[in-house]
Scaffold this motif. Structure first.
Motif, PDB file in Angstrom:
ATOM      1  N   THR A  85     -13.798  12.137  -5.743  1.00  0.00           N
ATOM      2  CA  THR A  85     -14.322  10.787  -5.616  1.00  0.00           C
ATOM      3  C   THR A  85     -14.427  10.179  -7.000  1.00  0.00           C
ATOM      4  N   GLU A  86     -14.167   8.905  -7.098  1.00  0.00           N
ATOM      5  CA  GLU A  86     -14.191   8.219  -8.388  1.00  0.00           C
ATOM      6  C   GLU A  86     -15.613   8.091  -8.901  1.00  0.00           C
ATOM      7  N   GLY A  87     -15.839   8.552 -10.121  1.00  0.00           N
ATOM      8  CA  GLY A  87     -17.123   8.359 -10.770  1.00  0.00           C
ATOM      9  C   GLY A  87     -18.177   9.379 -10.415  1.00  0.00           C
ATOM     10  N   LYS A  88     -17.965  10.174  -9.354  1.00  0.00           N
ATOM     11  CA  LYS A  88     -18.957  11.159  -8.950  1.00  0.00           C
ATOM     12  C   LYS A  88     -18.245  12.327  -8.293  1.00  0.00           C
ATOM     13  N   VAL A  89     -18.514  13.522  -8.772  1.00  0.00           N
ATOM     14  CA  VAL A  89     -17.910  14.719  -8.203  1.00  0.00           C
ATOM     15  C   VAL A  89     -18.782  15.231  -7.069  1.00  0.00           C
ATOM     16  N   PHE A  90     -18.187  15.462  -5.911  1.00  0.00           N
ATOM     17  CA  PHE A  90     -18.930  15.943  -4.753  1.00  0.00           C
ATOM     18  C   PHE A  90     -19.391  17.376  -4.973  1.00  0.00           C
ATOM     19  N   VAL A 106     -15.217  10.913   4.412  1.00  0.00           N
ATOM     20  CA  VAL A 106     -14.211  11.943   4.152  1.00  0.00           C
ATOM     21  C   VAL A 106     -14.087  12.160   2.649  1.00  0.00           C
ATOM     22  N   VAL A 107     -14.291  13.398   2.211  1.00  0.00           N
ATOM     23  CA  VAL A 107     -14.143  13.753   0.797  1.00  0.00           C
ATOM     24  C   VAL A 107     -13.014  14.778   0.684  1.00  0.00           C
ATOM     25  N   PRO A 108     -11.848  14.382   0.163  1.00  0.00           N
ATOM     26  CA  PRO A 108     -10.758  15.341  -0.031  1.00  0.00           C
ATOM     27  C   PRO A 108     -11.021  16.205  -1.256  1.00  0.00           C
ATOM     28  N   MET A 109     -10.773  17.507  -1.123  1.00  0.00           N
ATOM     29  CA  MET A 109     -11.014  18.445  -2.210  1.00  0.00           C
ATOM     30  C   MET A 109      -9.803  19.360  -2.365  1.00  0.00           C
ATOM     31  N   ASN A 121     -21.512  13.523   8.062  1.00  0.00           N
ATOM     32  CA  ASN A 121     -22.107  12.676   9.103  1.00  0.00           C
ATOM     33  C   ASN A 121     -21.383  12.795  10.442  1.00  0.00           C
ATOM     34  N   LEU A 122     -20.921  13.980  10.763  1.00  0.00           N
ATOM     35  CA  LEU A 122     -20.380  14.260  12.096  1.00  0.00           C
ATOM     36  C   LEU A 122     -21.385  15.155  12.810  1.00  0.00           C
ATOM     37  N   HIS A 123     -22.070  14.594  13.793  1.00  0.00           N
ATOM     38  CA  HIS A 123     -23.218  15.266  14.402  1.00  0.00           C
ATOM     39  C   HIS A 123     -22.887  15.977  15.713  1.00  0.00           C
ATOM     40  N   TYR A 124     -21.626  15.990  16.101  1.00  0.00           N
ATOM     41  CA  TYR A 124     -21.267  16.543  17.405  1.00  0.00           C
ATOM     42  C   TYR A 124     -21.197  18.072  17.358  1.00  0.00           C
ATOM     43  N   ALA A 125     -21.286  18.679  18.526  1.00  0.00           N
ATOM     44  CA  ALA A 125     -21.236  20.139  18.624  1.00  0.00           C
ATOM     45  C   ALA A 125     -19.860  20.650  18.194  1.00  0.00           C
ATOM     46  N   LYS A 151      -9.316  10.732  13.249  1.00  0.00           N
ATOM     47  CA  LYS A 151      -8.920  10.564  11.853  1.00  0.00           C
ATOM     48  C   LYS A 151      -7.633  11.319  11.580  1.00  0.00           C
ATOM     49  N   LYS A 152      -6.736  10.686  10.810  1.00  0.00           N
ATOM     50  CA  LYS A 152      -5.531  11.361  10.336  1.00  0.00           C
ATOM     51  C   LYS A 152      -5.713  11.704   8.859  1.00  0.00           C
ATOM     52  N   LEU A 153      -5.411  12.950   8.514  1.00  0.00           N
ATOM     53  CA  LEU A 153      -5.544  13.427   7.145  1.00  0.00           C
ATOM     54  C   LEU A 153      -4.159  13.723   6.579  1.00  0.00           C
ATOM     55  N   ASP A 154      -3.851  13.081   5.482  1.00  0.00           N
ATOM     56  CA  ASP A 154      -2.555  13.263   4.841  1.00  0.00           C
ATOM     57  C   ASP A 154      -2.687  14.266   3.694  1.00  0.00           C
ATOM     58  N   ILE A 155      -1.589  14.953   3.371  1.00  0.00           N
ATOM     59  CA  ILE A 155      -1.562  15.829   2.199  1.00  0.00           C
ATOM     60  C   ILE A 155      -0.437  15.322   1.299  1.00  0.00           C
ATOM     61  N   PRO A 156      -0.740  14.382   0.407  1.00  0.00           N
ATOM     62  CA  PRO A 156       0.316  13.769  -0.413  1.00  0.00           C
ATOM     63  C   PRO A 156       1.128  14.770  -1.228  1.00  0.00           C
ATOM     64  N   LYS A 157       0.485  15.834  -1.705  1.00  0.00           N
ATOM     65  CA  LYS A 157       1.221  16.804  -2.525  1.00  0.00           C
ATOM     66  C   LYS A 157       2.287  17.515  -1.702  1.00  0.00           C
ATOM     67  N   MET A 158       1.994  17.809  -0.439  1.00  0.00           N
ATOM     68  CA  MET A 158       3.001  18.401   0.443  1.00  0.00           C
ATOM     69  C   MET A 158       4.121  17.400   0.714  1.00  0.00           C
ATOM     70  N   ARG A 159       3.747  16.142   0.897  1.00  0.00           N
ATOM     71  CA  ARG A 159       4.745  15.108   1.181  1.00  0.00           C
ATOM     72  C   ARG A 159       5.678  14.922  -0.015  1.00  0.00           C
ATOM     73  N   ARG A 160       5.105  14.917  -1.236  1.00  0.00           N
ATOM     74  CA  ARG A 160       5.944  14.760  -2.435  1.00  0.00           C
ATOM     75  C   ARG A 160       6.910  15.930  -2.596  1.00  0.00           C
ATOM     76  N   ALA A 161       6.494  17.111  -2.142  1.00  0.00           N
ATOM     77  CA  ALA A 161       7.342  18.302  -2.246  1.00  0.00           C
ATOM     78  C   ALA A 161       8.306  18.438  -1.069  1.00  0.00           C
ATOM     79  N   CYS A 162       8.266  17.475  -0.134  1.00  0.00           N
ATOM     80  CA  CYS A 162       9.117  17.510   1.069  1.00  0.00           C
ATOM     81  C   CYS A 162       8.871  18.777   1.887  1.00  0.00           C
ATOM     82  N   LEU A 163       7.593  19.130   2.055  1.00  0.00           N
ATOM     83  CA  LEU A 163       7.217  20.316   2.819  1.00  0.00           C
ATOM     84  C   LEU A 163       6.492  19.906   4.095  1.00  0.00           C
TER      85      LEU A 163
END
Length: 214
Positions: A85-90, A106-109, A121-125, A151-163
């Protein structure tokens, strides 16, 4: 006497290749500075986009990755954050208990062996969540059986590597109202990151470069 052996960790499998030309860092296209305990790298990629990465200067942990592409008219598009995250590390030890809005965040790590997301903040079982791969978009899809979250989660590094992505590499756990998702890095990514670590170690950064990598 009986000898207890540590459980064998299976080696990372290779990922399927996708059509296209992998996007990599241009030769001589990387500069580095050290500022406020972080090693900051500025890279120019082969598609002429810019990438800024910030690593902990002591542990080499990736704290932030953001990328900026060229617009169709040749201008500069806004920065897109891929990791951190910009300006603050989770901080997973303290931020899970911190006050926040009621909307999912969503915090990508990034870890040494997985791409990771923490969705707060996902409170479901736990039985509510379903994760899968959307083949046409090559994204991880997160949905709930009660249709309250999608939600759709992308992995840009995999996409750049064509994987391509494979569902068997997804794992997740739900705790403290946070869904923690890991995608196991394939051998191609692990090998590339090992090379990147050596390159970072060989870069001669200035001691304090202000905001040059911004």
């Amino acid at each position: 006497s009986k000898v207890c052996l540590a459980p064998r960790v299976p080696p990372a499998m290779s990922a399927p290749m996708l059509p296209g030309v992998p996007i990599t860092c241009k030769p001589q296209g990387r500069t580095s500075i050290v500022s406020q305990g972080r090693k900051k790298l500025h890279s120019v990629l082969t598609d002429n986009s810019e990438m800024v990465e910030e690593f902990d200067a002591q542990t080499d942990e990736l704290l932030l990755r953001k990328i900026r592409k060229k617009t169709t008219l040749g201008g500069e598009a806004p920065w897109t954050i891929e990791v951190g995250t910009e300006g603050k590390v989770f901080n997973p030890d303290t931020d899970l208990l911190a006050a926040s809005s009621s909307n999912p965040i969503v915090v990508p790590m990034d870890t040494k062996t997985t791409f990771q997301w923490r969705i707060r903040n996902l409170h479901y079982a736990p039985s509510t969540y379903q994760l899968s791969i959307d083949e046409p978009t090559q994204c991880i899809v997160v949905r709930t059986t009660n249709k309250k979250y999608f939600k759709k989660l992308d992995i840009p590094k995999m996409r750049r590597a064509c994987l391509g992505l494979e569902e068997e590499n997804i794992s997740w756990v739900h705790k403290s109202n946070t869904l923690i998702i890991d995608y196991k890095k394939p051998s191609q990514i692990l090998e590339a990151e090992a090379v990147e670590r050596k390159e970072r170690a060989n870069l001669k950064p200035s001691k304090d470069g202000g905001d040059e990598c911004r």
